[in-house]
Design an enzyme around this catalytic site. Structure first.
Site, short mmCIF file in Angstrom:
data_model
loop_
_atom_site.label_atom_id
_atom_site.label_comp_id
_atom_site.label_asym_id
_atom_site.label_seq_id
_atom_site.Cartn_x
_atom_site.Cartn_y
_atom_site.Cartn_z
N LYS A 188 -27.18 -20.25 50.73
CA LYS A 188 -26.51 -19.59 51.85
C LYS A 188 -25.70 -18.37 51.39
O LYS A 188 -25.01 -18.41 50.36
CB LYS A 188 -25.55 -20.58 52.55
CG LYS A 188 -26.20 -21.88 53.00
CD LYS A 188 -27.36 -21.70 53.95
CE LYS A 188 -26.97 -21.29 55.34
NZ LYS A 188 -28.17 -21.19 56.24
N LYS A 224 -30.60 -9.28 52.05
CA LYS A 224 -29.63 -9.63 53.09
C LYS A 224 -28.19 -9.31 52.63
O LYS A 224 -27.42 -8.70 53.35
CB LYS A 224 -29.78 -11.12 53.39
CG LYS A 224 -29.06 -11.59 54.61
CD LYS A 224 -29.48 -13.01 54.92
CE LYS A 224 -28.67 -13.59 56.05
NZ LYS A 224 -28.99 -15.00 56.28
N CYS A 382 -4.07 -28.68 13.21
CA CYS A 382 -2.68 -28.68 13.65
C CYS A 382 -2.17 -30.13 13.78
O CYS A 382 -1.89 -30.77 12.78
CB CYS A 382 -2.52 -27.89 14.94
SG CYS A 382 -0.84 -27.34 15.19
N GLU A 406 8.46 -36.12 15.67
CA GLU A 406 8.09 -35.85 17.07
C GLU A 406 7.80 -37.17 17.79
O GLU A 406 8.05 -37.29 18.98
CB GLU A 406 6.84 -34.94 17.11
CG GLU A 406 6.43 -34.54 18.53
CD GLU A 406 5.18 -33.65 18.61
OE1 GLU A 406 4.59 -33.32 17.56
OE2 GLU A 406 4.79 -33.29 19.73
N HIS A 508 -4.85 -22.94 13.60
CA HIS A 508 -5.95 -23.16 14.55
C HIS A 508 -7.15 -22.29 14.23
O HIS A 508 -7.31 -21.22 14.83
CB HIS A 508 -5.45 -22.87 15.98
CG HIS A 508 -4.50 -23.89 16.48
ND1 HIS A 508 -4.90 -25.03 17.13
CD2 HIS A 508 -3.15 -23.96 16.39
CE1 HIS A 508 -3.85 -25.76 17.44
NE2 HIS A 508 -2.77 -25.13 16.99
N GLU A 510 -10.12 -22.63 15.07
CA GLU A 510 -11.10 -22.56 16.16
C GLU A 510 -11.08 -21.23 16.90
O GLU A 510 -12.09 -20.80 17.45
CB GLU A 510 -10.92 -23.73 17.14
CG GLU A 510 -9.62 -23.75 17.95
CD GLU A 510 -8.47 -24.49 17.27
OE1 GLU A 510 -8.48 -24.59 16.01
OE2 GLU A 510 -7.54 -24.94 17.98
N1 GLN Z 1 2.90 -31.20 18.23
C1 GLN Z 1 2.68 -30.62 16.93
C2 GLN Z 1 3.73 -29.56 16.61
O1 GLN Z 1 4.36 -29.03 17.49
C3 GLN Z 1 1.28 -30.05 16.80
C4 GLN Z 1 1.07 -28.84 17.66
C5 GLN Z 1 -0.38 -28.49 17.86
O2 GLN Z 1 -1.28 -29.27 17.57
N2 GLN Z 1 -0.64 -27.30 18.36
O3 GLN Z 1 3.88 -29.22 15.47
#
Ligand code: GLN
Length: 545
Positions: A188, A224, A382, A406, A508, A510
């Site tokens: 549609k 259309k 991380c 933490e 990171h 990635e």
């Molecule tokens: N919570 C953890 C820190 O603050 C890891 C953070 C994360 O994986 N980005 O160090």
């Protein structure tokens, strides 16, 4: 002078606008043009850094430490550029800037209004990026869907740009969806007509309409849409669903989109050349032999939470001509199990990505233990490094007490602790250790072997760190601190000695992976995983999704 392409979305959200923008970038870059990108997010948060992954998906971190929308990751991967904080604008940032200036007295005597003050602030951001980047083309994606109340100032600003930058220098592309009605077995166009009407109501006439659809779009529907929406027939671009997002530049180019944009904007450059990209996509489709990877996290219900991790694994699997068979394992599910083998039995590699908060942590620790004891390749990112260190310490001290402060503020073994610089910080927005920092790798380690260069620079996003009080004792027990900050104060990479490949990093990686250039740590992780023999590995099915 830069040309501007503004991309809006209609009908529904998640229509694939970000991938369409990234793909247009791929096409234009392959024509020899320099391209940069900007994403406009209409929400009032200053950045997505404070949002839950369930709300927003992954937070993508730029080299200069901005916490941004995950679409920036797609732009970086597809266009092979490194973006900065200038590439993600939110309504929150715009209002904060305007109100900040009002408080300073910059507009003394004036009434501050959405038009022109807010729209001027938005346009200044476009022009600033053009000036800084000197790119031939600035691609600007307006987040959300046309008709959203909060998106109006952005739409008004892009409308004004046609006059500001000159008609020949601005192009509007609208990405819509053609829904399929099962009862009548047809696609549609009415919602597309409505959303174009909505755009026109605010003064924007699209030059190109990209029609997303799960089924092939017949020619008469293109006619259309062309008629009702007043768009050239060849500018109604069909984009049917494909199996991999990396196919989208090829599908769009087949319709002649690159040439069409170049003509409409009078762009210099050569013919589109996607030969390398095409080769990559055909290898992606040809890679049949699976490599089974378990991703253990607490946000697995929403795979967008780990978007860049999934893509980086995909790139690495492609490098080894393997089909990535990624299965998502909920860390809370592992937490409840005495024996995690049933969920991890087929995994040839285990990855624990980033995250925050205590929920599911014990499940991740069990996954790390399983990887260490069974010599399954492990990559920790991380939080995944912190988990690996906690697990190793529990083994080394024969105690279940080691933890991160933490998760357990009174642990007698705080092997992961808040960074000194973070202790006095209470405000949450943009206050983590963010962006690129250098790291020196220790020769002979798996990390150093992967990178093959030294020092390296990687992107960070964390508040906690390896507690240096435990360095010596854990090293004596077989933990290798394979990467340190140049001043040696911070542990950036760690690995387990008597293990084929158990490597983790505080940063990171990635975010730096590209389809044609996998990140070295992901490449070697899949390299180590691909030949690990697991019972049933060849016929593994996703265990949880
Ligand atoms: N919570 C953890 C820190 O603050 C890891 C953070 C994360 O994986 N980005 O160090």
């Amino acid at each position: 002078m830069s040309k501007y392409i503004f991309v809006t979305g209609g009908v529904v959200s998640s229509v694939g606008k970000g991938i369409a923008v990234a793909s247009i970038g791929t096409i234009l870059k392959s024509r020899g043009l320099s391209v940069t990108v900007q994403k406009l997010d209409p929400y009032l948060n200053v950045d997505p850094g404070t949002m839950s992954p369930y709300q927003h998906g992954e937070v993508f971190v730029t080299k200069d430490g901005a916490e941004t929308d995950l679409d920036l990751g797609n732009y970086e991967r597809f266009i092979d550029v490194s973006l900065t904080q200038d590439s993600n604008i939110t309504s929150g940032q715009i209002y904060l800037a305007v109100i900040g200036r009002e408080r300073r007295g910059d507009f003394l005597g004036g009434t501050i209004q959405v038009v022109p003050h807010v729209t001027n602030e938005i346009k200044d951001r476009f022009k600033r990026l053009a000036e800084k980047s000197k790119a031939d083309v600035i691609l600007i994606e307006v987040g959300g869907t046309v008709g959203d109340i909060e998106g109006l100032p952005f739409l008004e600003a892009i409308r004004q740009m046609r006059k500001d930058a000159g008609r020949d220098n601005v192009l509007y592309i609208h990405v819509t969806l053609l829904p399929y009605l099962n009862s009548t077995k047809e696609l549609k166009t009415k919602p597309t007509q409505h959303s174009v009407n909505e755009l026109r109501r605010i003064g924007i006439q699209p030059d190109v309409i990209i029609c997303r659809s799960d089924y092939p779009i017949p020619d008469n529907l293109r006619d259309k849409i062309s008629l009702f929406c007043d768009v050239d027939r060849e500018a109604v671009i069909p984009l049917t669903t494909v199996s991999s997002v990396y196919e989208v530049p090829l599908v769009l180019e087949e319709t002649g989109l690159g040439k069409l944009i170049a003509e409409k904007l009078n762009l210099p450059g050569k013919e589109t050349d996607l030969s390398e990209w095409r080769e990559m996509v055909s290898r992606l489709k040809d890679s049949q032999e699976p490599v089974n990877i378990a991703l253990v996290g607490k946000y697995v219900e929403l795979s967008d939470s780990y978007y860049s991790v999934r893509e980086a694994l995909q790139h690495a699997a492609l490098f080894h001509n393997r089909h990535l068979n990624l299965f998502w394992v909920h860390s809370e599910q592992l937490e409840k199990m005495d024996d995690v083998d049933p969920l991890l039995r087929t995994a040839q590699g285990i990855i624990v990505p980033g995250g925050f908060g205590v929920r599911g942590i014990e499940g991740m620790i069990k996954a790390a233990r399983y990887a260490r004891e069974n010599k399954i390749p492990y990559l920790g990112l991380c939080l995944g490094m912190q988990v690996m260190v906690i697990e190793f310490a529990r083994y080394a001290f024969s105690s279940d007490k080691p933890n991160s402060t933490e998760f357990d503020p009174v642990t007698p073994y705080p092997v992961i602790d808040i960074m000194t610089e973070q202790k006095a910080i209470s405000s949450k927005g943009g206050t983590m250790r963010l962006g690129n920092y250098p790291c020196r790798l220790v020769e002979g380690t798996n990390a150093a072997k992967a990178y093959g260069c030294n020092p390296i620079e990687e992107r960070h996003r964390h508040r906690f760190e390896f507690n240096n009080q435990f360095r010596q004792v854990l090293e004596e027990k077989g933990l290798v601190l394979s990467g340190l900050s140049p001043d040696t104060r911070l542990v950036e990479c760690a690995e387990v000695k008597d293990h084929p490949w158990m490597v983790a990093c505080q940063f990171h990686p990635e975010f730096g992976s590209r389809p044609n250039r996998p990140h070295p740590l992901f490449r070697d992780f899949i390299g180590a995983a691909k030949d690990v023999l697991r019972e049933g590995a060849q016929r593994a099915l996703p265990l949880t999704s």
